[in-house]
Write an enzyme that holds these catalytic residues in place. Structure first.
Site, PDB file in Angstrom:
ATOM      1  N   SER A  31       2.652   4.832   1.055  1.00 24.76           N
ATOM      2  CA  SER A  31       3.296   5.310   2.266  1.00 24.76           C
ATOM      3  C   SER A  31       2.230   5.957   3.147  1.00 24.76           C
ATOM      4  O   SER A  31       1.444   6.772   2.667  1.00 24.76           O
ATOM      5  CB  SER A  31       4.382   6.334   1.907  1.00 24.76           C
ATOM      6  OG  SER A  31       4.962   6.865   3.078  1.00 24.76           O
ATOM      7  N   GLY A  32       2.159   5.562   4.381  1.00 23.23           N
ATOM      8  CA  GLY A  32       1.158   6.134   5.287  1.00 23.23           C
ATOM      9  C   GLY A  32      -0.167   5.381   5.298  1.00 23.23           C
ATOM     10  O   GLY A  32      -1.110   5.782   5.985  1.00 23.23           O
TER      11      GLY A  32
ATOM     12  N   SER B  11       6.022  -1.691  -2.011  1.00 27.06           N
ATOM     13  CA  SER B  11       6.046  -2.655  -3.123  1.00 27.06           C
ATOM     14  C   SER B  11       5.014  -2.269  -4.179  1.00 27.06           C
ATOM     15  O   SER B  11       4.032  -2.982  -4.381  1.00 27.06           O
ATOM     16  CB  SER B  11       5.835  -4.090  -2.626  1.00 27.06           C
ATOM     17  OG  SER B  11       4.775  -4.211  -1.697  1.00 27.06           O
TER      18      SER B  11
ATOM     19  N   GLY C  11       0.839  -1.200   0.000  1.00 29.39           N
ATOM     20  CA  GLY C  11       0.000   0.000   0.000  1.00 29.39           C
ATOM     21  C   GLY C  11       0.876   1.254   0.000  1.00 29.39           C
ATOM     22  O   GLY C  11       2.110   1.159   0.139  1.00 29.39           O
TER      23      GLY C  11
ATOM     24  N   GLY D 278      -0.643   2.470   6.503  1.00 25.23           N
ATOM     25  CA  GLY D 278      -0.770   1.679   7.734  1.00 25.23           C
ATOM     26  C   GLY D 278      -0.199   0.276   7.663  1.00 25.23           C
ATOM     27  O   GLY D 278      -0.433  -0.539   8.562  1.00 25.23           O
ATOM     28  N   LYS D 279       0.580  -0.030   6.618  1.00 23.69           N
ATOM     29  CA  LYS D 279       1.156  -1.377   6.456  1.00 23.69           C
ATOM     30  C   LYS D 279       1.954  -1.835   7.673  1.00 23.69           C
ATOM     31  O   LYS D 279       1.720  -2.903   8.223  1.00 23.69           O
ATOM     32  CB  LYS D 279       2.123  -1.412   5.257  1.00 23.69           C
ATOM     33  CG  LYS D 279       1.547  -1.077   3.925  1.00 23.69           C
ATOM     34  CD  LYS D 279       2.635  -1.056   2.864  1.00 23.69           C
ATOM     35  CE  LYS D 279       3.731  -0.031   3.084  1.00 23.69           C
ATOM     36  NZ  LYS D 279       3.281   1.376   3.089  1.00 23.69           N
ATOM     37  N   SER D 280       2.920  -1.005   8.034  1.00 28.27           N
ATOM     38  CA  SER D 280       3.839  -1.388   9.101  1.00 28.27           C
ATOM     39  C   SER D 280       3.108  -1.477  10.449  1.00 28.27           C
ATOM     40  O   SER D 280       3.308  -2.426  11.212  1.00 28.27           O
ATOM     41  CB  SER D 280       4.973  -0.365   9.181  1.00 28.27           C
ATOM     42  OG  SER D 280       6.039  -0.858   9.947  1.00 28.27           O
TER      43      SER D 280
END
Lengths: 205, 205
Positions: free
Chosen positions: B37-38, B109, B35, B40-42
């Site tokens: 940047s920002g 990615s 997804g 919420g993946k991490s």
């Protein structure tokens, strides 16, 4: 839940290496096997893994079979490619150790500086260098993979021990004489080291 | 032990992925979060890891924090470097999965072909693509790391969503709307997927 509160709760909740070690019920570390081709690194690493697995330890062996064709498939055997190969294996082993796993690496890793680079990636005590000591004559006589024969025939350039140097460790955490010792005795020496270092409990006590 | 017998017993004794899964008492797999940047993946990956760890699952999160400065420290942000970055992460996740760990990767990615390359590294069903869906306006408004501001100011070239494309997954195993859903609801969706796939037991039953 409102959008605002969604924002406030979306923060990191990190599980640490020590949390993972607690879950696995043992400490993690890198067992870095080094030695000539045919000195028994991979065999010893796999035998140690088998022993550890039986007593419930989370393990993984990194060797040519699972690294050279994958993560390092873009690398050859020049000095700089070998250095990059060992660097990546060191970084990989570091992450696996962070994941709470006793990680065993079985690569010739002929250059002292490359091994020291890998050692410096992790905290003191996490990197255990295990030197598989075996005269090149014996390694060449074994020649399990037929590599020495090919190297002597000039089919493999820069072969360690033939036309590329092997720099033996000066202060390895352990030296295993794989010519003199049986496999089971060698495994026992490695396990003893792990117990001494407090990585695993002494299962014999 | 004689030299001869030493030769005969020095063979491989391999512990398999399925042995390691048995030890850990769950299956392993790759949860590939993708997804903007920002999006919420991490945060989601770490929250899922926390949930899994609590129920005794061996986990590891790969994200920019532990990969970009280590294994991939030699790579930049050109298309080819991004592709190589994702390739190495895929290979790394494959090895961690082989080690019996549920491995969560949290990287933008952005390119479909790179994600497909990673998917093809492992057997069918081992790669679960989880799309963190969030409008770029919201991501930019959150701008937790201040990256969008820098990208708009021209300080970060090739920033995904600004001057480099994000190719949304066509058939992800799961889409999580991180704008609409709370973190706990999002975690629950991911856990439900893992139960459905038979990776972990349904702890609620």
């Amino acid at each position: 839940m409102t959008k605002k509160s969604t924002h406030t709760v979306w923060h990191h909740a990190s599980i640490s290496r020590s949390d993972r070690e607690s879950l696995h019920n043992h400490k993690s570390a890198i067992l870095w096997f080094t030695g000539l081709s045919g000195s028994g690194k991979s065999t010893l690493a796999h035998a140690v893994e088998k022993y550890l697995h039986k007593i419930g330890v989370s393990t993984y062996v990194l060797d040519g079979d699972n690294v050279r064709h994958g993560l390092c498939s873009d690398l050859g055997f020049t000095d700089s490619d070998r250095a990059e190969n060992i660097r990546r294996i060191g970084e990989l082993a570091k992450l696996m150790t962070d994941a709470g796993i006793i990680t065993l690496t079985a690569f010739i890793s002929p250059f002292m500086s490359d091994r020291d680079t890998a050692r410096k990636l992790v905290p003191d005590g996490d990197f255990l260098e295990i030197y598989c000591l075996c005269p090149i004559e014996t390694c060449e006589q074994r020649d399990v993979k037929g590599l020495y024969k090919k190297a002597r025939a000039g089919e493999i350039p820069l072969f360690t021990g033939i036309d590329s140097p092997y720099q033996a460790p000066e202060k390895p955490e352990l030296t295993v004489n794989t010519q003199e010792q049986s496999l089971s005795a060698s495994v026992e020496h490695v396990i003893k080291l792990l117990v001494q270092r407090g990585l695993i409990d002494d299962v014999r006590s």
